[in-house]
Design an enzyme around this catalytic site. Structure first.
Site, short mmCIF file in Angstrom:
data_model
loop_
_atom_site.label_atom_id
_atom_site.label_comp_id
_atom_site.label_asym_id
_atom_site.label_seq_id
_atom_site.Cartn_x
_atom_site.Cartn_y
_atom_site.Cartn_z
N CYS A 216 119.23 46.24 -16.40
CA CYS A 216 119.66 47.41 -17.09
C CYS A 216 120.41 48.55 -16.52
O CYS A 216 120.69 49.43 -17.12
CB CYS A 216 118.29 48.03 -17.62
SG CYS A 216 117.19 48.79 -16.14
N ASP B 286 119.19 50.64 -14.23
CA ASP B 286 118.44 51.76 -13.99
C ASP B 286 118.13 51.80 -12.20
O ASP B 286 118.50 50.72 -11.66
CB ASP B 286 116.94 51.80 -14.25
CG ASP B 286 117.16 51.99 -15.99
OD1 ASP B 286 118.29 52.56 -16.20
OD2 ASP B 286 115.96 51.75 -16.39
N CYS C 41 113.58 53.75 -17.28
CA CYS C 41 113.12 53.94 -18.67
C CYS C 41 111.24 54.33 -18.29
O CYS C 41 110.90 54.52 -17.21
CB CYS C 41 113.03 52.65 -19.18
SG CYS C 41 112.06 51.30 -18.31
N CYS D 18 111.27 45.73 -15.30
CA CYS D 18 111.15 47.36 -15.32
C CYS D 18 110.21 47.55 -13.84
O CYS D 18 110.27 48.25 -13.08
CB CYS D 18 110.80 48.24 -16.37
SG CYS D 18 111.50 47.89 -17.69
#
Ligand code: FES
Length: 124
Positions: free
Chosen positions: A33, A35, A58, A102
């Site tokens: 993603c 991040d 996130c 994540c």
């Protein structure tokens, strides 16, 4: 859906911030993603004396890093190196499958911070 624990750590993340004179810093990016996050550690007597993090990511990434710092605090460096992504997810009561990626960042960033410390000490 997210467990209560995930929501709690997302809303009230522990150990947020930066340690100016950190002994080790680990920064990793998530290829899925984009991040990013950094974990800063202070080491005393081969233990993680203090730990802080910054996450540009996130909610699940924030919650997992928060939990990782809680798990890492007070641990020896060897113990910290053994904290896995799964440990963090389990400790949070699980994550939705789509959000498992994540949780990769936090444990990786912690391990990188320990490696960075060891490198600076000439141990690695
Ligand atoms: Fe990027 Fe969760 S969507 S870390």
């Amino acid at each position: 859906m997210y467990s209560e624990k995930v929501l709690d750590h997302f809303k009230n993340p522990r150990n947020v911030g930066e340690i100016e004179d950190a002994d080790g810093v680990g920064t990793v990016g998530n290829p899925v993603c984009g991040d990013m996050m950094s974990i800063y550690i202070k080491v005393k007597d081969d233990r993680i004396d203090d730990v802080k993090f910054k996450t540009f990511g996130c909610g699940a990434a924030i919650a997992t890093t928060s939990m990782t710092t809680e798990l890492a605090k007070g641990k020896t460096l060897d113990e910290a190196m053994k904290i896995t992504r799964q440990d963090v997810a389990d400790e949070l009561g699980g994550l939705p499958p789509v959000k498992m990626h994540c949780s990769n960042l936090a444990a990786d960033a912690l391990h990188e911070a320990v490696k960075d410390y060891r490198k600076k000490k000439g141990e690695a």
